[in-house]
Design an enzyme around this catalytic site. Structure first.
Site, PDB file in Angstrom:
ATOM      1  N   ASP A 249       0.871  -1.094  -0.088  1.00  0.00           N
ATOM      2  CA  ASP A 249      -0.071  -0.069   0.056  1.00  0.00           C
ATOM      3  C   ASP A 249       0.828   1.197   0.182  1.00  0.00           C
ATOM      4  O   ASP A 249       1.925   1.274   0.620  1.00  0.00           O
ATOM      5  CB  ASP A 249      -0.881  -0.084   1.160  1.00  0.00           C
ATOM      6  CG  ASP A 249      -1.971   0.927   1.118  1.00  0.00           C
ATOM      7  OD1 ASP A 249      -3.234   0.398   0.808  1.00  0.00           O
ATOM      8  OD2 ASP A 249      -1.993   2.343   1.034  1.00  0.00           O
ATOM      9  N   CYS A 339     -14.347  -0.818  -7.572  1.00  0.00           N
ATOM     10  CA  CYS A 339     -15.264  -0.084  -6.735  1.00  0.00           C
ATOM     11  C   CYS A 339     -15.935   1.115  -7.581  1.00  0.00           C
ATOM     12  O   CYS A 339     -16.294   1.956  -6.922  1.00  0.00           O
ATOM     13  CB  CYS A 339     -14.848   0.342  -5.299  1.00  0.00           C
ATOM     14  SG  CYS A 339     -13.340   1.357  -5.355  1.00  0.00           S
TER      15      CYS A 339
END
Ligand code: SAH
Length: 395
Positions: A249, A339
């Site tokens: 990340d 998403c």
């Protein structure tokens, strides 16, 4: 109450109970409503169609609330909607599997612009419309009555509020400042959540079911969790016996919290590697060194914020998935998500087929992912369906 007159020919969506009326569909306004007022929408002949929040700063000038003229949209109306939404989550919260979920999901729960997430005894709220902002004293009072939370914190997203011409303030709406970290449980995994500093409202509880499904394949496997945030997929995979998990990340805070979460769960840190890096760069680095994996999770942020961005976003999804496929061992699993509401499942499958061709791989779709029951999709509001994913076996 002020009448807003709809243009002729724009009635269909309103009849179908779609909750949005764009400014271009409005013929005229009889009077000067303030932003956030509840107005009456009437057709060209003056017949009642619906009540809704008015805002002339927004592209969505009206957010419709009620289609029955005889039902007053008053305090009781809002209290009832809040109570119905909270009641709809009892099933999730009563299993003992989790104490974090989305209690209110905006239009899908008939409360346009209101999002409420529960983190154990604390609530994080996003208020994204001026109409909802006005109703907040009632909403807060009802939430307190129903749930008796220790704190209610405003985590409104700045860019969405700007569309409505509203400023952003992250403030305590009730109770004390939420503690720096709140511990929650989901699928038997413990997480520390930083409500004030974390992304969105602090945690992505929409991946609850999908984390469990992916983790069920993890026993004895080498896993790569890309866009790991605070470790949703990582922790579930370690719990389920993965031999090793690598989490990537770009956010330092996310990686730091993820490492704390490994300790919190007393998981074997020697099986875990955290890399703070851009995923696209890191995947290319793995390609260079020849490192491969048995399972790869790709859960990127929203690449297509609107339909007009879909082409560019499709290319970005294709590139990401292509390189993901190249790093999988033969027969390995790719759990890949989007998403972006603008990207539907069929288009996403085409993107994956395109990535497979480019990577010279064979891909089988062995499962489909969607958003969980606390993120309902209202039948008259398909725009609320945003999270989708595919579980792929790659040869
Ligand atoms: N899978 C996570 C949620 C992912 S949210 C979970 O289960 O909780 C998306 C994450 O992508 C965020 O943590 C954000 O910091 C990260 N991110 C966004 N762009 C990135 C990039 N280019 N490289 C690496 N991480 C990125």
């Amino acid at each position: 109450m002020i009448d807003v007159i709809l243009k002729k020919g724009k009635e269909k969506a309103v009849h179908q109970r779609h909750p949005w009326v764009f400014s271009g569909a409005i013929d005229r306004v009889k009077g000067k409503p303030a932003n956030g007022d509840i107005v009456r929408l009437v057709n060209a002949g003056g017949d009642f169609m619906a009540y809704g929040f008015y805002n002339d700063q927004s592209r969505v000038a009206l957010r419709l609330l009620e289609w029955d003229e005889n039902k007053a949209v008053d305090e009781t109306w809002f209290r009832t909607r809040v109570a119905e939404a909270v009641d709809g989550r009892k099933n999730i919260l009563s299993t003992g599997e989790t104490n974090t979920c989305r209690l209110i999901f905006s239009e899908a729960d008939y409360l346009p612009g209101l999002i409420v997430d529960r983190y154990a005894d604390h609530l994080a709220v996003q208020v994204l419309t001026s109409g909802m902002e006005r109703m907040m004293p009632v909403v807060i009072d009802e939430l307190r009555k129903l749930l008796n939370p220790k704190s209610i914190f405003d985590k409104s997203d700045a860019s969405s509020r700007q569309h409505e011409g509203m400023d952003t303030e992250n403030v305590v709406l009730f109770g004390d400042n939420p503690p720096e970290s709140v511990e929650v449980t989901e699928n038997g995994v413990r997480y520390n959540i930083n409500i004030a500093e974390g992304q969105k409202s602090g945690f992505y509880c929409d991946q609850r079911d999908n984390r469990r499904i992916v983790a069920a394949h993890a026993k004895g496997k080498k896993v790569l969790d890309c866009f790991s945030y605070t470790g949703g997929f990582t922790l579930n995979a370690l719990y389920n016996g993965a031999t090793s998990v690598t989490s990537v990340d770009s956010s330092a805070l996310a990686i730091e919290t993820l490492k704390e979460n490994i300790k919190l769960n007393k998981l074997d840190a020697s099986k875990h590697r955290a890399i703070q890096s851009d995923v696209n760069k890191q995947l290319r680095a793995f390609k260079e060194t020849g490192e491969t994996f048995d399972i790869i999770v790709l859960d990127p942020p929203k690449y297509a914020p609107s339909r007009s961005a879909l082409d560019r976003a499709s290319r970005a999804y294709k590139d990401l998935n292509r390189i993901g496929m190249l790093l999988l061992n033969k027969g390995g699993l790719l759990a890949t998500f989007s998403c972006s509401g603008a990207m539907d499942l069929e288009t996403f499958k085409q993107v994956l087929a395109w990535a497979a061709l480019d990577a010279s791989k064979q891909v089988q779709f062995i499962g489909q992912f969607c958003q969980p029951e606390d993120h309902p999709v209202r039948s008259s509001f398909p725009e609320g369906e945003y999270l989708k994913g595919l579980l792929c076996r790659v040869f």
